[in-house]
Design an enzyme around this catalytic site. Structure first.
Site, PDB file in Angstrom:
ATOM      1  N   ASP A  78      -3.081  -0.222   5.721  1.00 50.94           N
ATOM      2  CA  ASP A  78      -2.516   0.698   4.717  1.00 50.94           C
ATOM      3  C   ASP A  78      -3.521   0.823   3.588  1.00 50.94           C
ATOM      4  OD1 ASP A  78      -0.767  -1.221   2.323  1.00 50.94           O
ATOM      5  OD2 ASP A  78      -2.214  -1.955   3.757  1.00 50.94           O
ATOM      6  N   HIS A  88      14.867  -8.904   1.404  1.00 50.82           N
ATOM      7  CA  HIS A  88      14.736  -7.792   0.450  1.00 50.82           C
ATOM      8  C   HIS A  88      16.056  -7.022   0.393  1.00 50.82           C
ATOM      9  CE1 HIS A  88      13.491  -4.194  -1.619  1.00 50.82           C
ATOM     10  NE2 HIS A  88      12.420  -4.865  -2.015  1.00 50.82           N
ATOM     11  N   ASP A 143      -0.108 -10.421   7.248  1.00 52.75           N
ATOM     12  CA  ASP A 143      -0.059  -9.097   6.603  1.00 52.75           C
ATOM     13  C   ASP A 143       1.148  -8.991   5.670  1.00 52.75           C
ATOM     14  OD1 ASP A 143       1.321  -6.335   6.580  1.00 52.75           O
ATOM     15  OD2 ASP A 143      -0.778  -5.875   6.966  1.00 52.75           O
ATOM     16  N   ASP A 196       3.425  -8.532   0.418  1.00 53.88           N
ATOM     17  CA  ASP A 196       4.427  -8.955  -0.573  1.00 53.88           C
ATOM     18  C   ASP A 196       3.726  -9.562  -1.796  1.00 53.88           C
ATOM     19  OD1 ASP A 196       6.932  -9.986   1.867  1.00 53.88           O
ATOM     20  OD2 ASP A 196       6.533  -8.044   0.950  1.00 53.88           O
ATOM     21  N   PHE A 218      -1.650  -4.232   9.443  1.00 48.08           N
ATOM     22  CA  PHE A 218      -1.368  -2.797   9.351  1.00 48.08           C
ATOM     23  C   PHE A 218      -2.253  -2.193   8.262  1.00 48.08           C
ATOM     24  CE2 PHE A 218       1.762  -4.461  11.896  1.00 48.08           C
ATOM     25  CZ  PHE A 218       2.489  -5.425  11.220  1.00 48.08           C
TER      26      PHE A 218
HETATM   27  N1  LIG Z   1       0.028  -3.559   5.563  1.00 50.44           N
HETATM   28  C1  LIG Z   1       1.271  -3.263   5.163  1.00 50.44           C
HETATM   29  N2  LIG Z   1       1.518  -2.048   4.625  1.00 50.44           N
HETATM   30  C2  LIG Z   1       2.789  -1.798   4.219  1.00 50.44           C
HETATM   31  C3  LIG Z   1       3.837  -2.716   4.325  1.00 50.44           C
HETATM   32  C4  LIG Z   1       4.992  -2.071   3.793  1.00 50.44           C
HETATM   33  C5  LIG Z   1       6.385  -2.574   3.646  1.00 50.44           C
HETATM   34  N3  LIG Z   1       6.568  -3.842   4.228  1.00 50.44           N
HETATM   35  C6  LIG Z   1       7.770  -4.563   3.846  1.00 50.44           C
HETATM   36  C7  LIG Z   1       8.624  -4.721   5.014  1.00 50.44           C
HETATM   37  C8  LIG Z   1       8.487  -5.932   5.535  1.00 50.44           C
HETATM   38  C9  LIG Z   1       7.527  -6.727   4.752  1.00 50.44           C
HETATM   39  O1  LIG Z   1       8.038  -8.020   4.530  1.00 50.44           O
HETATM   40  C10 LIG Z   1       7.391  -5.962   3.464  1.00 50.44           C
HETATM   41  O2  LIG Z   1       8.319  -6.435   2.534  1.00 50.44           O
HETATM   42  C11 LIG Z   1       4.592  -0.808   3.375  1.00 50.44           C
HETATM   43  N4  LIG Z   1       3.284  -0.680   3.638  1.00 50.44           N
HETATM   44  C12 LIG Z   1       2.355   0.383   3.258  1.00 50.44           C
HETATM   45  O3  LIG Z   1       1.988   0.116   1.905  1.00 50.44           O
HETATM   46  C13 LIG Z   1       1.741   1.349   1.225  1.00 50.44           C
HETATM   47  C14 LIG Z   1       2.777   1.470   0.133  1.00 50.44           C
HETATM   48  O4  LIG Z   1       2.380   0.630  -0.922  1.00 50.44           O
HETATM   49  P1  LIG Z   1       3.018   0.919  -2.389  1.00 50.44           P
HETATM   50  O5  LIG Z   1       2.612   2.379  -2.746  1.00 50.44           O
HETATM   51  O6  LIG Z   1       2.384  -0.117  -3.266  1.00 50.44           O
HETATM   52  O7  LIG Z   1       4.529   0.764  -2.236  1.00 50.44           O
HETATM   53  C15 LIG Z   1       1.926   2.445   2.259  1.00 50.44           C
HETATM   54  O8  LIG Z   1       0.684   2.688   2.900  1.00 50.44           O
HETATM   55  C16 LIG Z   1       2.883   1.793   3.245  1.00 50.44           C
HETATM   56  O9  LIG Z   1       2.767   2.361   4.537  1.00 50.44           O
HETATM   57  C17 LIG Z   1       3.551  -3.997   4.896  1.00 50.44           C
HETATM   58  O10 LIG Z   1       4.393  -4.908   5.029  1.00 50.44           O
HETATM   59  N5  LIG Z   1       2.252  -4.207   5.297  1.00 50.44           N
END
Ligand SMILES: Nc1nc2c(c(CN[C@H]3C=C[C@H](O)[C@@H]3O)cn2[C@@H]2O[C@H](COP(=O)(O)O)[C@@H](O)[C@H]2O)c(=O)[nH]1
Length: 366
Positions: A248, A51, A335, A340, A246
């Site tokens: 979210d 990224h 996850d 992604d 995680f």
């Molecule tokens: N379960 C889970 N939740 C994740 C991520 C990530 C970022 N991960 C990047 C880094 C390494 C990975 O390869 C991904 O490219 C953010 N979040 C959560 O999402 C929400 C934001 O969403 P939106 O408003 O649509 O951008 C917010 O609660 C945020 O805490 C994840 O990976 N897994």
């Protein structure tokens, strides 16, 4: 061997849920689809650096960067962009970096990278601990928006920055690498150090009369270290497979899309109306706990599929053929893959045949 309290909590929540359930056929179907897609894209930790906003260098300053990003990795859903289709509403919070406008999670990362480019040492704990060196107004300027909507929970972000800076400076020699050293190679020990030292990471709730641990940001902090350093150096852990998904608000939406979660009519109505769900409320805990449990079941199913493939390959391959190397699959990679995918397919998730919106909770925990 330490057990992950989040796994035990997720199973407890699943077994006591009234509004969220996990269809077994959905798990088998979803696991097969996810496994096929992960194989096709060779989904592994090398994807993390791809990224544009994620660091390409991996050293001690990258650890500072990952710590601050995952300290602030919460609550990006917009009050303005209620359709949330992935085509951002023009007025929703947005940060431009190197000519690209970012919304959601990536907007916060873009703001941090922009500050670093402006020569502000925003990832240095002694700096972000100090109101003299870094006044609140300067933090607000760092997270300034291209649009009229400001970053959600700005005051909470300032508060958690100060708390973390103070704890790192006073207890860990001003550097998160000292927490990693104290964990002695255990991912679960590092999660325990983080959740017991920094209150903003202590993501837990009362459910059916007992405490349940979710620990979303503490676990993704460890996962990002592991993915960035590819299980070397500051990212080397001997129990990384014990980390869970995680919880979210984005991955549950995708799990519902994959038929891996089922919601009651009442819950579907709450989501469709965009009703706020208080952090720690029964519906919110059921969504988060069942999401974690569903990914545990998906992982178990994928490991069975890999085993079947290995057995088949061993039987059919004659001596000289190389049995394909078993790919690493754990809850983290599942996850990351689902998240992604959810971002890439957001339009389909919101307008697809089973549209469901993300649940709307304001909280510093996710
Ligand atoms: N379960 C889970 N939740 C994740 C991520 C990530 C970022 N991960 C990047 C880094 C390494 C990975 O390869 C991904 O490219 C953010 N979040 C959560 O999402 C929400 C934001 O969403 P939106 O408003 O649509 O951008 C917010 O609660 C945020 O805490 C994840 O990976 N897994």
């Amino acid at each position: 061997m330490i057990l992950n309290p989040v796994v035990e909590s997720a199973e407890f929540i699943h077994n006591h849920s009234k509004h969220v359930s996990i269809p077994k056929d959905g798990i088998n179907h979803g696991a097969a689809k996810i496994f096929e897609a992960m194989k096709k894209t060779h989904y592994d930790t090398s994807k993390w650096k791809e990224h544009p906003l994620n660091p390409k260098e991996c050293n001690a300053s990258t650890v500072d960067w990952i710590f601050l990003v995952d300290l602030l990795n919460f609550s990006f859903w917009s009050e303005i962009d209620i359709d949330d289709t992935g085509v951002p509403h023009p007025d929703r919070y947005r940060v431009s970096f190197k000519g690209v406008g970012y919304t959601g999670y990536w907007s916060m990362v873009a703001a941090i990278n922009r500050a670093l480019e402006e020569g502000i040492p925003i990832t240095t704990p002694s700096f972000f601990a100090s109101e003299e060196q870094l006044p609140d107004a300067e933090i607000a300027r760092i997270f300034r928006s291209d649009t009229k909507e400001q970053i959600p929970l700005l005051q909470d972000r300032i508060r958690v920055i100060r708390e973390a800076g103070k704890v790192l400076t006073e207890k860990f020699g001003g550097n998160f690498t000292n927490c990693i050293t104290q964990a002695e190679g255990s991912a679960l020990k590092l999660v325990d150090i983080v959740t017991s030292s920094f209150s903003s990471f202590r993501d837990e709730a009362e459910f059916w009369g007992r405490k349940v641990q979710i620990f979303k940001r503490a676990q993704i902090l460890v996962a990002d270290l592991w993915a960035c350093f590819q299980n070397e150096s500051y990212g080397k852990f001997n129990d990384i497979d014990e980390i869970t998904m995680f919880a979210d608000y984005r991955v549950p939406q995708a799990l519902y899309h994959f038929h891996c979660l089922q919601y009651s009519p009442e819950l579907l109505q709450v989501l469709d109306r965009g009703q706020m769900l208080p952090n720690g409320s029964e519906l919110e805990v059921e969504i988060r706990g069942n999401s974690i449990w569903a990914v545990e079941l998906i992982r178990k199913r994928i490991l069975e599929l890999i085993q079947e493939e290995q057995t088949l390959a061993a039987e059919s391959a004659d001596s000289k053929d190389q049995v394909p190397k078993m790919m690493t699959v754990n809850a983290i990679l599942i996850d990351f893959f689902i998240w992604d995918f959810a971002k890439a397919a957001q339009l389909d998730l919101t307008l697809g045949q089973r549209p469901v919106k993300v649940h709307r909770t304001r909280s510093v925990f996710y």
